[in-house]
Design an enzyme around this catalytic site. Structure first.
Site, PDB file in Angstrom:
ATOM      1  N   LYS A 118       0.802  -1.224   0.000  1.00 23.56           N
ATOM      2  CA  LYS A 118       0.000   0.000   0.000  1.00 23.56           C
ATOM      3  C   LYS A 118       0.834   1.271   0.000  1.00 23.56           C
ATOM      4  CE  LYS A 118      -4.216  -1.973   1.813  1.00 23.56           C
ATOM      5  NZ  LYS A 118      -3.820  -3.391   1.993  1.00 23.56           N
TER       6      LYS A 118
HETATM    7  C1  LIG Z   1      -4.539  -4.414   1.478  1.00 21.35           C
HETATM    8  C2  LIG Z   1      -3.861  -5.699   1.325  1.00 21.35           C
HETATM    9  C3  LIG Z   1      -4.317  -6.695   0.428  1.00 21.35           C
HETATM   10  C4  LIG Z   1      -5.600  -6.545  -0.357  1.00 21.35           C
HETATM   11  O1  LIG Z   1      -5.515  -5.577  -1.365  1.00 21.35           O
HETATM   12  P1  LIG Z   1      -6.844  -5.048  -2.083  1.00 21.35           P
HETATM   13  O2  LIG Z   1      -6.378  -3.989  -3.015  1.00 21.35           O
HETATM   14  O3  LIG Z   1      -7.692  -4.491  -0.972  1.00 21.35           O
HETATM   15  O4  LIG Z   1      -7.498  -6.201  -2.747  1.00 21.35           O
HETATM   16  C5  LIG Z   1      -3.572  -7.847   0.279  1.00 21.35           C
HETATM   17  N1  LIG Z   1      -2.451  -8.053   0.989  1.00 21.35           N
HETATM   18  C6  LIG Z   1      -1.985  -7.143   1.879  1.00 21.35           C
HETATM   19  C7  LIG Z   1      -0.760  -7.456   2.641  1.00 21.35           C
HETATM   20  C8  LIG Z   1      -2.660  -5.936   2.065  1.00 21.35           C
HETATM   21  O5  LIG Z   1      -2.188  -5.040   2.948  1.00 21.35           O
END
Ligand SMILES: *Cc1c(COP(=O)(O)O)cnc(C)c1O
Length: 431
Positions: A107
Protein backbone atom coordinates in the site's frame (compact mmCIF):
# COMPACT_ATOMS: atom_id res chain seq x y z
CA UNK A 1 -9.19 13.40 -17.88
CA UNK A 2 -12.65 13.55 -16.38
CA UNK A 3 -13.94 11.13 -13.79
CA UNK A 4 -17.59 10.14 -13.49
CA UNK A 5 -19.43 8.58 -10.59
CA UNK A 6 -20.44 4.93 -10.84
CA UNK A 7 -23.45 5.99 -8.77
CA UNK A 8 -24.66 7.74 -11.91
CA UNK A 9 -26.08 10.78 -10.12
CA UNK A 10 -23.17 13.16 -9.64
CA UNK A 11 -21.37 15.60 -11.92
CA UNK A 12 -18.14 14.69 -13.68
CA UNK A 13 -15.03 16.06 -12.02
CA UNK A 14 -11.31 16.51 -12.64
CA UNK A 15 -8.67 14.19 -11.15
CA UNK A 16 -8.01 16.83 -8.50
CA UNK A 17 -11.64 17.01 -7.42
CA UNK A 18 -11.97 13.21 -7.46
CA UNK A 19 -8.97 12.94 -5.12
CA UNK A 20 -10.18 15.63 -2.76
CA UNK A 21 -13.75 14.27 -2.66
CA UNK A 22 -12.72 10.62 -2.27
CA UNK A 23 -16.25 9.42 -2.93
CA UNK A 24 -18.67 11.23 -5.27
CA UNK A 25 -21.57 13.16 -3.67
CA UNK A 26 -23.96 10.36 -4.71
CA UNK A 27 -21.69 7.92 -2.80
CA UNK A 28 -20.54 6.29 -6.05
CA UNK A 29 -16.90 5.51 -6.81
CA UNK A 30 -15.14 7.67 -9.36
CA UNK A 31 -14.08 6.07 -12.62
CA UNK A 32 -12.03 7.48 -15.53
CA UNK A 33 -14.17 8.56 -18.45
CA UNK A 34 -11.90 6.87 -20.99
CA UNK A 35 -9.06 4.36 -20.84
CA UNK A 36 -7.19 4.67 -24.12
CA UNK A 37 -4.61 2.02 -25.03
CA UNK A 38 -1.04 3.32 -25.03
CA UNK A 39 0.71 3.55 -28.41
CA UNK A 40 2.23 0.35 -29.75
CA UNK A 41 5.79 1.72 -29.49
CA UNK A 42 5.34 1.96 -25.71
CA UNK A 43 4.76 -1.80 -25.52
CA UNK A 44 7.38 -2.59 -28.18
CA UNK A 45 10.06 -0.65 -26.28
CA UNK A 46 9.03 -1.01 -22.67
CA UNK A 47 12.15 -3.02 -21.80
CA UNK A 48 14.30 -0.06 -22.85
CA UNK A 49 12.44 2.55 -20.81
CA UNK A 50 13.37 3.70 -17.31
CA UNK A 51 10.85 2.73 -14.61
CA UNK A 52 9.96 6.38 -14.04
CA UNK A 53 9.28 6.85 -17.73
CA UNK A 54 7.07 3.75 -17.89
CA UNK A 55 4.96 5.04 -15.02
CA UNK A 56 4.94 8.62 -16.33
CA UNK A 57 3.70 7.78 -19.81
CA UNK A 58 1.01 5.41 -18.52
CA UNK A 59 -0.26 7.82 -15.89
CA UNK A 60 -0.12 11.20 -17.60
CA UNK A 61 -3.55 10.85 -19.29
CA UNK A 62 -5.16 10.10 -15.91
CA UNK A 63 -3.99 13.35 -14.27
CA UNK A 64 -4.00 15.70 -17.25
CA UNK A 65 -5.57 19.01 -16.32
CA UNK A 66 -4.84 18.54 -12.62
CA UNK A 67 -1.07 17.97 -12.45
CA UNK A 68 1.56 19.39 -14.80
CA UNK A 69 4.07 17.07 -16.46
CA UNK A 70 6.73 18.36 -14.06
CA UNK A 71 4.54 17.84 -11.00
CA UNK A 72 3.76 14.26 -12.04
CA UNK A 73 7.45 13.57 -12.67
CA UNK A 74 8.45 14.96 -9.29
CA UNK A 75 5.77 12.89 -7.53
CA UNK A 76 6.85 9.69 -9.29
CA UNK A 77 10.48 10.23 -8.26
CA UNK A 78 9.38 10.39 -4.64
CA UNK A 79 6.94 7.48 -4.89
CA UNK A 80 9.02 4.96 -6.85
CA UNK A 81 12.22 5.09 -4.84
CA UNK A 82 12.33 1.45 -3.77
CA UNK A 83 12.60 -1.77 -5.81
CA UNK A 84 9.87 -4.25 -6.85
CA UNK A 85 11.96 -7.40 -7.32
CA UNK A 86 10.81 -10.47 -9.23
CA UNK A 87 12.02 -13.75 -7.75
CA UNK A 88 11.84 -16.95 -9.80
CA UNK A 89 10.59 -20.04 -7.98
CA UNK A 90 10.76 -22.20 -11.11
CA UNK A 91 10.42 -21.67 -14.84
CA UNK A 92 6.64 -21.16 -14.61
CA UNK A 93 6.42 -19.22 -11.37
CA UNK A 94 7.69 -15.83 -10.25
CA UNK A 95 7.05 -13.82 -7.10
CA UNK A 96 6.56 -10.09 -7.43
CA UNK A 97 7.72 -8.66 -4.09
CA UNK A 98 5.83 -5.49 -3.28
CA UNK A 99 6.95 -5.08 0.32
CA UNK A 100 10.17 -3.11 0.04
CA UNK A 101 8.56 0.24 0.85
CA UNK A 102 8.75 2.04 4.21
CA UNK A 103 5.85 0.15 5.86
CA UNK A 104 6.62 -3.26 4.33
CA UNK A 105 3.35 -3.70 2.44
CA UNK A 106 2.27 -2.84 -1.07
CA UNK A 107 0.00 0.00 0.00
CA UNK A 108 3.00 2.35 0.24
CA UNK A 109 2.91 3.24 -3.47
CA UNK A 110 -0.74 4.27 -3.51
CA UNK A 111 -0.59 6.02 -0.14
CA UNK A 112 2.51 8.01 -1.05
CA UNK A 113 1.13 8.91 -4.45
CA UNK A 114 -2.08 10.20 -2.94
CA UNK A 115 -0.24 12.08 -0.19
CA UNK A 116 1.99 13.83 -2.71
CA UNK A 117 -1.02 14.78 -4.84
CA UNK A 118 -2.73 16.23 -1.78
CA UNK A 119 0.44 18.18 -1.04
CA UNK A 120 0.24 19.77 -4.50
CA UNK A 121 -3.51 20.36 -4.39
CA UNK A 122 -3.56 21.87 -0.90
CA UNK A 123 -0.86 24.43 -1.73
CA UNK A 124 -3.32 27.17 -2.65
CA UNK A 125 -6.16 25.96 -0.48
CA UNK A 126 -7.01 27.85 2.67
CA UNK A 127 -9.08 25.02 4.04
CA UNK A 128 -7.41 22.14 5.85
CA UNK A 129 -8.36 18.68 4.58
CA UNK A 130 -8.93 15.84 7.03
CA UNK A 131 -8.06 12.39 5.74
CA UNK A 132 -10.22 9.96 7.69
CA UNK A 133 -9.44 6.30 7.37
CA UNK A 134 -10.28 2.99 9.04
CA UNK A 135 -7.67 0.26 8.97
CA UNK A 136 -7.55 -3.45 9.63
CA UNK A 137 -3.76 -3.11 9.75
CA UNK A 138 -1.76 -2.17 6.67
CA UNK A 139 -3.61 0.86 5.34
CA UNK A 140 -3.04 2.81 8.55
CA UNK A 141 0.73 2.51 8.50
CA UNK A 142 1.06 3.30 4.80
CA UNK A 143 -1.21 6.33 5.07
CA UNK A 144 0.53 7.58 8.22
CA UNK A 145 3.93 7.26 6.60
CA UNK A 146 2.85 8.75 3.27
CA UNK A 147 1.04 11.77 4.72
CA UNK A 148 3.48 12.63 7.51
CA UNK A 149 4.29 16.34 7.31
CA UNK A 150 2.10 17.05 4.25
CA UNK A 151 0.98 20.67 4.79
CA UNK A 152 -2.73 21.42 4.97
CA UNK A 153 -3.63 17.80 5.69
CA UNK A 154 -4.66 16.29 9.02
CA UNK A 155 -4.84 12.49 9.14
CA UNK A 156 -7.12 10.60 11.52
CA UNK A 157 -6.77 6.81 11.58
CA UNK A 158 -9.20 4.47 13.34
CA UNK A 159 -7.99 1.00 14.23
CA UNK A 160 -9.52 -1.85 16.25
CA UNK A 161 -7.88 -2.19 19.64
CA UNK A 162 -5.96 -5.46 20.07
CA UNK A 163 -6.67 -6.65 16.51
CA UNK A 164 -3.65 -5.34 14.62
CA UNK A 165 -0.12 -6.67 14.95
CA UNK A 166 2.42 -4.89 17.16
CA UNK A 167 4.38 -3.67 14.14
CA UNK A 168 1.24 -2.43 12.43
CA UNK A 169 0.15 -0.55 15.55
CA UNK A 170 3.54 1.15 16.03
CA UNK A 171 3.59 2.21 12.39
CA UNK A 172 0.48 4.29 12.87
CA UNK A 173 0.81 5.50 16.47
CA UNK A 174 4.40 6.68 16.74
CA UNK A 175 4.81 9.40 14.12
CA UNK A 176 3.04 12.37 15.74
CA UNK A 177 2.80 15.73 13.89
CA UNK A 178 -0.27 15.68 11.60
CA UNK A 179 -0.98 11.97 12.16
CA UNK A 180 -3.57 11.08 14.80
CA UNK A 181 -4.49 7.54 15.83
CA UNK A 182 -7.80 6.58 17.42
CA UNK A 183 -7.86 3.20 19.11
CA UNK A 184 -11.40 1.89 18.90
CA UNK A 185 -12.89 -0.53 21.40
CA UNK A 186 -14.44 -2.70 18.70
CA UNK A 187 -13.77 -4.53 15.44
CA UNK A 188 -12.59 -3.31 12.05
CA UNK A 189 -16.20 -3.36 10.86
CA UNK A 190 -17.04 -0.95 13.73
CA UNK A 191 -14.21 1.38 12.66
CA UNK A 192 -15.38 1.27 9.07
CA UNK A 193 -19.00 1.94 10.04
CA UNK A 194 -17.98 5.00 12.08
CA UNK A 195 -15.96 6.40 9.20
CA UNK A 196 -18.85 5.93 6.79
CA UNK A 197 -21.21 7.62 9.24
CA UNK A 198 -18.89 10.60 9.59
CA UNK A 199 -18.82 11.10 5.80
CA UNK A 200 -22.63 11.35 5.85
CA UNK A 201 -22.83 13.58 8.91
CA UNK A 202 -23.54 17.13 7.71
CA UNK A 203 -22.62 18.64 11.08
CA UNK A 204 -19.11 17.35 10.44
CA UNK A 205 -18.90 17.90 6.68
CA UNK A 206 -20.25 21.44 7.16
CA UNK A 207 -17.22 22.25 9.28
CA UNK A 208 -14.48 19.93 7.99
CA UNK A 209 -13.40 18.95 4.51
CA UNK A 210 -13.19 15.16 4.80
CA UNK A 211 -11.65 12.72 2.35
CA UNK A 212 -10.81 9.04 2.37
CA UNK A 213 -7.47 7.34 1.79
CA UNK A 214 -8.83 3.86 1.10
CA UNK A 215 -8.53 2.37 -2.36
CA UNK A 216 -11.87 3.95 -3.26
CA UNK A 217 -9.76 7.10 -3.74
CA UNK A 218 -8.50 7.21 -7.33
CA UNK A 219 -5.06 8.47 -6.25
CA UNK A 220 -4.63 5.40 -4.04
CA UNK A 221 -6.13 2.94 -6.48
CA UNK A 222 -4.77 3.74 -9.94
CA UNK A 223 -0.99 4.04 -9.25
CA UNK A 224 -1.03 0.35 -8.34
CA UNK A 225 -0.97 -0.32 -12.08
CA UNK A 226 2.78 0.42 -11.94
CA UNK A 227 3.51 -2.97 -10.38
CA UNK A 228 2.11 -4.80 -13.36
CA UNK A 229 3.80 -2.57 -15.93
CA UNK A 230 7.20 -2.94 -14.24
CA UNK A 231 6.77 -6.72 -13.96
CA UNK A 232 5.87 -6.88 -17.64
CA UNK A 233 9.00 -4.92 -18.50
CA UNK A 234 11.11 -7.71 -16.97
CA UNK A 235 9.04 -10.69 -18.14
CA UNK A 236 8.28 -9.69 -21.72
CA UNK A 237 11.41 -11.32 -23.15
CA UNK A 238 10.31 -14.74 -21.92
CA UNK A 239 7.51 -14.64 -24.42
CA UNK A 240 5.05 -16.78 -22.45
CA UNK A 241 1.36 -16.17 -21.70
CA UNK A 242 1.33 -14.13 -18.50
CA UNK A 243 -0.94 -14.80 -15.55
CA UNK A 244 -1.18 -12.58 -12.44
CA UNK A 245 -2.49 -13.97 -9.17
CA UNK A 246 -3.40 -11.20 -6.75
CA UNK A 247 -4.28 -11.75 -3.09
CA UNK A 248 -7.45 -9.68 -2.92
CA UNK A 249 -9.60 -8.04 -0.26
CA UNK A 250 -11.09 -4.79 -1.48
CA UNK A 251 -10.02 -5.66 -5.06
CA UNK A 252 -8.24 -2.33 -5.66
CA UNK A 253 -4.88 -3.83 -6.53
CA UNK A 254 -6.18 -6.39 -9.03
CA UNK A 255 -8.49 -3.79 -10.58
CA UNK A 256 -5.48 -1.51 -11.20
CA UNK A 257 -3.78 -4.44 -12.94
CA UNK A 258 -6.81 -4.80 -15.15
CA UNK A 259 -6.51 -1.14 -16.09
CA UNK A 260 -2.92 -1.85 -17.22
CA UNK A 261 -4.37 -4.66 -19.35
CA UNK A 262 -6.89 -2.21 -20.82
CA UNK A 263 -3.97 0.07 -21.67
CA UNK A 264 -2.70 -2.72 -23.92
CA UNK A 265 -0.56 -4.93 -21.69
CA UNK A 266 -0.86 -8.58 -22.75
CA UNK A 267 -2.20 -10.70 -19.88
CA UNK A 268 -3.73 -14.13 -20.38
CA UNK A 269 -5.63 -14.25 -17.10
CA UNK A 270 -6.06 -12.52 -13.75
CA UNK A 271 -6.63 -14.59 -10.65
CA UNK A 272 -8.24 -13.05 -7.59
CA UNK A 273 -7.14 -15.22 -4.68
CA UNK A 274 -9.11 -14.72 -1.48
CA UNK A 275 -9.18 -16.12 2.04
CA UNK A 276 -12.47 -17.43 3.49
CA UNK A 277 -14.12 -14.15 2.54
CA UNK A 278 -15.32 -15.63 -0.73
CA UNK A 279 -17.92 -13.22 -2.09
CA UNK A 280 -16.23 -12.93 -5.49
CA UNK A 281 -15.31 -16.61 -6.05
CA UNK A 282 -18.94 -17.45 -5.25
CA UNK A 283 -20.16 -14.78 -7.66
CA UNK A 284 -18.09 -16.21 -10.51
CA UNK A 285 -19.62 -19.62 -9.85
CA UNK A 286 -23.24 -18.65 -9.32
CA UNK A 287 -23.52 -15.25 -11.02
CA UNK A 288 -25.10 -13.97 -7.81
CA UNK A 289 -23.26 -11.19 -5.99
CA UNK A 290 -24.08 -11.51 -2.32
CA UNK A 291 -22.06 -9.37 0.09
CA UNK A 292 -21.35 -11.05 3.41
CA UNK A 293 -20.18 -10.02 6.84
CA UNK A 294 -16.41 -10.33 6.96
CA UNK A 295 -14.81 -13.20 8.87
CA UNK A 296 -11.41 -12.98 10.60
CA UNK A 297 -8.50 -14.86 9.06
CA UNK A 298 -4.71 -14.96 9.32
CA UNK A 299 -4.53 -12.81 6.16
CA UNK A 300 -6.40 -9.98 7.90
CA UNK A 301 -5.79 -7.28 5.28
CA UNK A 302 -8.15 -9.24 3.02
CA UNK A 303 -10.97 -9.73 5.52
CA UNK A 304 -13.55 -7.99 3.37
CA UNK A 305 -17.06 -9.30 2.75
CA UNK A 306 -18.20 -6.67 0.26
CA UNK A 307 -15.21 -5.52 -1.83
CA UNK A 308 -15.56 -1.81 -2.64
CA UNK A 309 -13.71 -1.97 -5.94
CA UNK A 310 -15.65 -4.82 -7.47
CA UNK A 311 -18.05 -2.35 -9.08
CA UNK A 312 -15.04 -0.88 -10.92
CA UNK A 313 -14.06 -4.32 -12.21
CA UNK A 314 -17.60 -4.89 -13.47
CA UNK A 315 -17.42 -1.56 -15.26
CA UNK A 316 -14.13 -2.48 -16.95
CA UNK A 317 -15.90 -5.52 -18.38
CA UNK A 318 -18.98 -3.52 -19.39
CA UNK A 319 -21.04 -5.35 -16.75
CA UNK A 320 -20.92 -8.44 -18.95
CA UNK A 321 -20.55 -11.56 -16.84
CA UNK A 322 -19.08 -13.72 -19.61
CA UNK A 323 -16.45 -11.13 -20.56
CA UNK A 324 -15.44 -10.92 -16.91
CA UNK A 325 -15.24 -14.69 -16.54
CA UNK A 326 -13.01 -14.94 -19.62
CA UNK A 327 -10.40 -12.72 -17.94
CA UNK A 328 -10.83 -13.38 -14.23
CA UNK A 329 -10.68 -16.57 -12.19
CA UNK A 330 -11.19 -16.47 -8.45
CA UNK A 331 -10.51 -19.03 -5.73
CA UNK A 332 -10.86 -19.01 -1.96
CA UNK A 333 -8.62 -20.66 0.68
CA UNK A 334 -8.90 -21.47 4.37
CA UNK A 335 -6.32 -20.60 6.98
CA UNK A 336 -5.22 -24.24 7.15
CA UNK A 337 -4.60 -24.37 3.40
CA UNK A 338 -2.73 -21.06 3.67
CA UNK A 339 -0.44 -22.36 6.43
CA UNK A 340 0.22 -25.55 4.50
CA UNK A 341 1.24 -23.47 1.47
CA UNK A 342 3.65 -21.44 3.62
CA UNK A 343 5.22 -24.72 4.77
CA UNK A 344 5.32 -26.23 1.28
CA UNK A 345 7.05 -23.27 -0.36
CA UNK A 346 9.48 -22.95 2.49
CA UNK A 347 10.54 -26.58 2.32
CA UNK A 348 10.57 -26.82 -1.50
CA UNK A 349 12.12 -23.47 -2.36
CA UNK A 350 13.45 -22.09 0.92
CA UNK A 351 11.26 -19.00 0.49
CA UNK A 352 9.22 -17.45 3.31
CA UNK A 353 5.77 -16.25 2.25
CA UNK A 354 3.45 -14.12 4.34
CA UNK A 355 -0.18 -15.36 4.64
CA UNK A 356 -1.45 -12.98 1.91
CA UNK A 357 1.20 -14.00 -0.61
CA UNK A 358 0.47 -17.63 0.26
CA UNK A 359 -3.17 -17.20 -0.76
CA UNK A 360 -1.92 -15.73 -4.06
CA UNK A 361 0.40 -18.71 -4.54
CA UNK A 362 -2.45 -21.18 -4.00
CA UNK A 363 -4.68 -19.42 -6.54
CA UNK A 364 -1.92 -19.45 -9.12
CA UNK A 365 -1.12 -23.14 -8.66
CA UNK A 366 -4.78 -24.09 -9.03
CA UNK A 367 -5.08 -22.21 -12.32
CA UNK A 368 -1.81 -23.58 -13.64
CA UNK A 369 -2.91 -27.17 -13.12
CA UNK A 370 -5.16 -26.66 -16.16
CA UNK A 371 -2.86 -24.14 -17.91
CA UNK A 372 0.66 -25.53 -17.47
CA UNK A 373 2.39 -23.55 -20.20
CA UNK A 374 1.91 -20.15 -18.61
CA UNK A 375 4.22 -17.81 -16.76
CA UNK A 376 2.52 -17.19 -13.44
CA UNK A 377 3.31 -14.24 -11.20
CA UNK A 378 1.89 -14.06 -7.71
CA UNK A 379 2.06 -10.82 -5.75
CA UNK A 380 3.73 -10.95 -2.36
CA UNK A 381 1.90 -8.02 -0.81
CA UNK A 382 3.49 -7.89 2.64
CA UNK A 383 6.79 -8.76 4.29
CA UNK A 384 6.43 -11.90 6.44
CA UNK A 385 7.58 -10.02 9.58
CA UNK A 386 4.37 -8.02 9.47
CA UNK A 387 2.65 -11.29 10.34
CA UNK A 388 5.47 -12.53 12.50
CA UNK A 389 3.53 -14.67 14.94
CA UNK A 390 1.61 -16.70 12.35
CA UNK A 391 4.64 -17.24 10.13
CA UNK A 392 6.95 -18.18 12.99
CA UNK A 393 4.43 -20.58 14.48
CA UNK A 394 3.75 -22.17 11.10
CA UNK A 395 7.39 -22.65 10.15
CA UNK A 396 8.78 -23.08 13.69
CA UNK A 397 11.62 -20.70 12.94
CA UNK A 398 12.41 -17.14 13.93
CA UNK A 399 12.57 -14.52 11.20
CA UNK A 400 15.24 -11.83 11.42
CA UNK A 401 13.78 -8.31 11.64
CA UNK A 402 14.59 -6.03 8.71
CA UNK A 403 16.45 -2.81 9.48
CA UNK A 404 14.32 -0.12 11.04
CA UNK A 405 11.82 -2.50 12.63
CA UNK A 406 13.75 -3.00 15.87
CA UNK A 407 13.90 0.78 16.34
CA UNK A 408 10.20 1.04 15.53
CA UNK A 409 9.34 -1.46 18.25
CA UNK A 410 11.06 0.74 20.83
CA UNK A 411 9.07 3.87 19.97
CA UNK A 412 6.36 5.11 22.23
CA UNK A 413 2.83 4.74 20.94
CA UNK A 414 0.39 7.64 21.23
CA UNK A 415 -3.29 7.06 20.57
CA UNK A 416 -6.64 8.17 21.89
CA UNK A 417 -9.16 5.54 22.90
CA UNK A 418 -12.73 5.93 21.73
CA UNK A 419 -15.77 3.77 22.36
CA UNK A 420 -18.45 5.02 20.01
CA UNK A 421 -19.42 7.36 17.22
CA UNK A 422 -20.24 10.32 19.47
CA UNK A 423 -16.64 10.33 20.66
CA UNK A 424 -15.33 10.28 17.09
CA UNK A 425 -17.64 13.16 16.19
CA UNK A 426 -16.57 15.24 19.17
CA UNK A 427 -12.94 14.60 18.26
CA UNK A 428 -13.37 15.66 14.64
CA UNK A 429 -15.18 18.86 15.63
CA UNK A 430 -12.58 19.88 18.25
CA UNK A 431 -10.39 22.82 17.33
C1 LIG B 1 -4.54 -4.41 1.48
C2 LIG B 1 -3.86 -5.70 1.32
C3 LIG B 1 -4.32 -6.69 0.43
C4 LIG B 1 -5.60 -6.55 -0.36
O1 LIG B 1 -5.51 -5.58 -1.37
P1 LIG B 1 -6.84 -5.05 -2.08
O2 LIG B 1 -6.38 -3.99 -3.01
O3 LIG B 1 -7.69 -4.49 -0.97
O4 LIG B 1 -7.50 -6.20 -2.75
C5 LIG B 1 -3.57 -7.85 0.28
N1 LIG B 1 -2.45 -8.05 0.99
C6 LIG B 1 -1.98 -7.14 1.88
C7 LIG B 1 -0.76 -7.46 2.64
C8 LIG B 1 -2.66 -5.94 2.06
O5 LIG B 1 -2.19 -5.04 2.95
Amino acid sequence: MKYYSLGGKAPEVSFKEAVINGLAPDKGLYFPETITPLPQDYWNNIENLEDQEIAFRAFLPFVEGSLSREELKRILIKVLDFPFPLIDLDKNTAILELFHGPTLAFKDVGARFMANCMGVFSKNNEEEVTVLVATSGDTGGAVANGFLGVPGVRVVILYPSGKVSDIQERQLTTLGKNIHALEVNGTFDDCQAMVKKAFLDTEITGKRKLTSANSINVARWLPQMFYYLLAFKSLKKRNMPLVFSVPSGNFGNICAGMVAHKLGMPVKQFIAATNSNNTVPTYLETQRYEPKKSVSTISNAMDVGDPSNFVRIDTLFENKFQLLKDSLSSYSYTDTETKNAIKEVNSKFNYIMDPHGAVGYLGLKKYQRDHPNTLGVFLETAHPVKFLQVVEETLKISIPLPSGIEELLLQKKTSKRINDYSELKAYLLED
